[in-house]
Design a protein around this motif. Structure first.
Motif, PDB file in Angstrom:
ATOM      1  N   VAL A 109       9.287   2.488  -7.034  1.00 41.75           N
ATOM      2  CA  VAL A 109       9.840   1.182  -6.658  1.00 41.75           C
ATOM      3  C   VAL A 109      10.339   0.439  -7.895  1.00 41.75           C
ATOM      4  O   VAL A 109      11.361  -0.253  -7.845  1.00 41.75           O
ATOM      5  N   GLN A 110       9.633   0.592  -9.009  1.00 48.02           N
ATOM      6  CA  GLN A 110      10.105  -0.049 -10.239  1.00 48.02           C
ATOM      7  C   GLN A 110      11.472   0.495 -10.648  1.00 48.02           C
ATOM      8  O   GLN A 110      12.340  -0.252 -11.109  1.00 48.02           O
ATOM      9  N   SER A 131      16.285  -4.235   4.345  1.00 45.68           N
ATOM     10  CA  SER A 131      15.376  -4.043   5.480  1.00 45.68           C
ATOM     11  C   SER A 131      14.094  -3.417   4.951  1.00 45.68           C
ATOM     12  O   SER A 131      14.123  -2.599   4.025  1.00 45.68           O
ATOM     13  N   GLU A 132      12.968  -3.835   5.503  1.00 43.17           N
ATOM     14  CA  GLU A 132      11.684  -3.289   5.070  1.00 43.17           C
ATOM     15  C   GLU A 132      10.771  -3.078   6.265  1.00 43.17           C
ATOM     16  O   GLU A 132      10.756  -3.877   7.201  1.00 43.17           O
ATOM     17  N   THR A 133      10.025  -1.970   6.231  1.00 46.08           N
ATOM     18  CA  THR A 133       9.107  -1.610   7.312  1.00 46.08           C
ATOM     19  C   THR A 133       7.738  -1.300   6.718  1.00 46.08           C
ATOM     20  O   THR A 133       7.632  -0.531   5.751  1.00 46.08           O
ATOM     21  N   HIS A 134       6.688  -1.892   7.289  1.00 48.76           N
ATOM     22  CA  HIS A 134       5.321  -1.644   6.851  1.00 48.76           C
ATOM     23  C   HIS A 134       4.411  -1.507   8.068  1.00 48.76           C
ATOM     24  O   HIS A 134       4.819  -1.780   9.194  1.00 48.76           O
ATOM     25  N   HIS A 135       3.165  -1.135   7.812  1.00 51.14           N
ATOM     26  CA  HIS A 135       2.187  -0.950   8.878  1.00 51.14           C
ATOM     27  C   HIS A 135       1.933  -2.261   9.619  1.00 51.14           C
ATOM     28  O   HIS A 135       2.128  -3.358   9.091  1.00 51.14           O
ATOM     29  N   LYS A 136       1.461  -2.126  10.840  1.00 51.41           N
ATOM     30  CA  LYS A 136       1.333  -3.277  11.744  1.00 51.41           C
ATOM     31  C   LYS A 136       0.308  -4.297  11.282  1.00 51.41           C
ATOM     32  O   LYS A 136       0.330  -5.450  11.719  1.00 51.41           O
ATOM     33  N   ASP A 137      -0.600  -3.920  10.369  1.00 50.85           N
ATOM     34  CA  ASP A 137      -1.632  -4.847   9.920  1.00 50.85           C
ATOM     35  C   ASP A 137      -1.241  -5.639   8.674  1.00 50.85           C
ATOM     36  O   ASP A 137      -2.006  -6.491   8.225  1.00 50.85           O
ATOM     37  N   HIS A 172       2.836   2.738   8.787  1.00 51.37           N
ATOM     38  CA  HIS A 172       3.858   3.023   7.782  1.00 51.37           C
ATOM     39  C   HIS A 172       3.435   2.506   6.414  1.00 51.37           C
ATOM     40  O   HIS A 172       3.083   1.346   6.250  1.00 51.37           O
ATOM     41  N   ALA A 173       3.473   3.378   5.402  1.00 50.45           N
ATOM     42  CA  ALA A 173       3.059   2.989   4.049  1.00 50.45           C
ATOM     43  C   ALA A 173       4.068   2.086   3.368  1.00 50.45           C
ATOM     44  O   ALA A 173       3.704   1.329   2.459  1.00 50.45           O
ATOM     45  N   GLY A 174       5.325   2.160   3.755  1.00 53.47           N
ATOM     46  CA  GLY A 174       6.306   1.257   3.179  1.00 53.47           C
ATOM     47  C   GLY A 174       7.680   1.881   3.063  1.00 53.47           C
ATOM     48  O   GLY A 174       7.848   2.954   2.477  1.00 53.47           O
ATOM     49  N   PHE A 194       5.523   7.880   1.203  1.00 53.88           N
ATOM     50  CA  PHE A 194       4.940   8.804   2.177  1.00 53.88           C
ATOM     51  C   PHE A 194       3.443   8.570   2.346  1.00 53.88           C
ATOM     52  O   PHE A 194       2.846   8.982   3.333  1.00 53.88           O
ATOM     53  N   SER A 195       2.823   7.943   1.351  1.00 52.03           N
ATOM     54  CA  SER A 195       1.401   7.615   1.418  1.00 52.03           C
ATOM     55  C   SER A 195       1.152   6.467   0.455  1.00 52.03           C
ATOM     56  O   SER A 195       2.072   6.001  -0.228  1.00 52.03           O
TER      57      SER A 195
END
Length: 227
Positions: A109-110, A131-137, A172-174, A194-195
């Motif tokens: 990411v850096q 756009s960004e997707t992450h886990h539901k929590d 989703h980890a990110g 991926f993790s």
């Protein structure tokens, strides 16, 4: 070295695993054991080379106040607390502590942040979006990483007004995607985790770096030294 990891969530647990792989000793404290930072006393913290915080925004502020007041070294990967950043900096500098914070401790990411800046400079007339997707929590939206990407893009080209679209689903980890679009074409810059291992590896290496140092740094300032 001996590290204290605050937070028994998925990322905190992975950090503990990676720290063990690096040959370090690790103690993990869950929030139920450390409500309002009650466990973070001077005598307790004196035994650790660095504290790594991956909790919640509210808990992180209390944890930083307690740890930095003792002169401890901290790595803070929790986001959503940056409105308190100036206060935390002041405590760290006054107490000769070490604070290394960041919205994302992934080395990949850096690299994306550096590339995003170059893309904004190279395409001054394109429209950019994220756009960004992450886990539901995940509590905060947009993610701290998406906000960092927006800051980099708009810093490189002040004419930009970058929209962020956030999704929270599954485990989703990110995923972060920058889109640069014109009437003629579209370019995408994408990072998918991926993790949580990439974040954990960066956090442990950051803790190794900050141990014994005094000052305040944003992770992007020192990430190149770790890659």
């Amino acid at each position: 070295m001996l590290f204290l990891v605050l937070g028994r969530g998925k990322t905190g647990s992975k950090i503990a695993d990676v720290a063990h792989e690096h040959g370090h000793g690790v103690r993990v404290l869950g929030e139920e054991e450390n409500r309002n930072a009650m466990a973070l006393t001077g005598p307790f913290l004196a035994g650790f080379d660095a504290v790594i915080d991956f909790t919640t925004a509210e808990a992180a502020v209390s944890n930083m106040r307690a740890c930095l007041a003792t002169g401890a070294r901290m790595v803070v990967g929790t986001t959503g607390w940056y409105q308190h950043l100036n206060d935390m900096k002041a405590i760290a500098l006054r107490k000769n502590a070490g604070l290394l914070y960041g919205s994302n401790f992934s080395i990949g990411v850096q690299a994306m942040l550096r590339t995003a800046r170059e893309l904004a400079l190279a395409l001054p007339h394109y429209k950019f979006s994220i756009s960004e997707t992450h886990h539901k929590d995940k509590k905060d939206a947009p993610s701290g990483t998406a906000l960092s990407l927006k800051k980099v893009l708009e810093g490189a080209n002040p004419a930009l007004d970058v929209e962020i679209v956030s999704k929270r689903e599954g485990d989703h980890a990110g995923l972060h995607v920058i889109e640069a679009r014109s009437e003629d074409d579209c370019i995408e810059l994408r990072h998918e985790a991926f993790s949580r291992r990439g974040f954990a590896e960066g956090a442990v290496r950051a803790a190794e770096w900050v141990a014994g140092r005094s000052g305040v740094w944003e992770f992007s300032e020192i990430a190149a030294q770790l890659s």
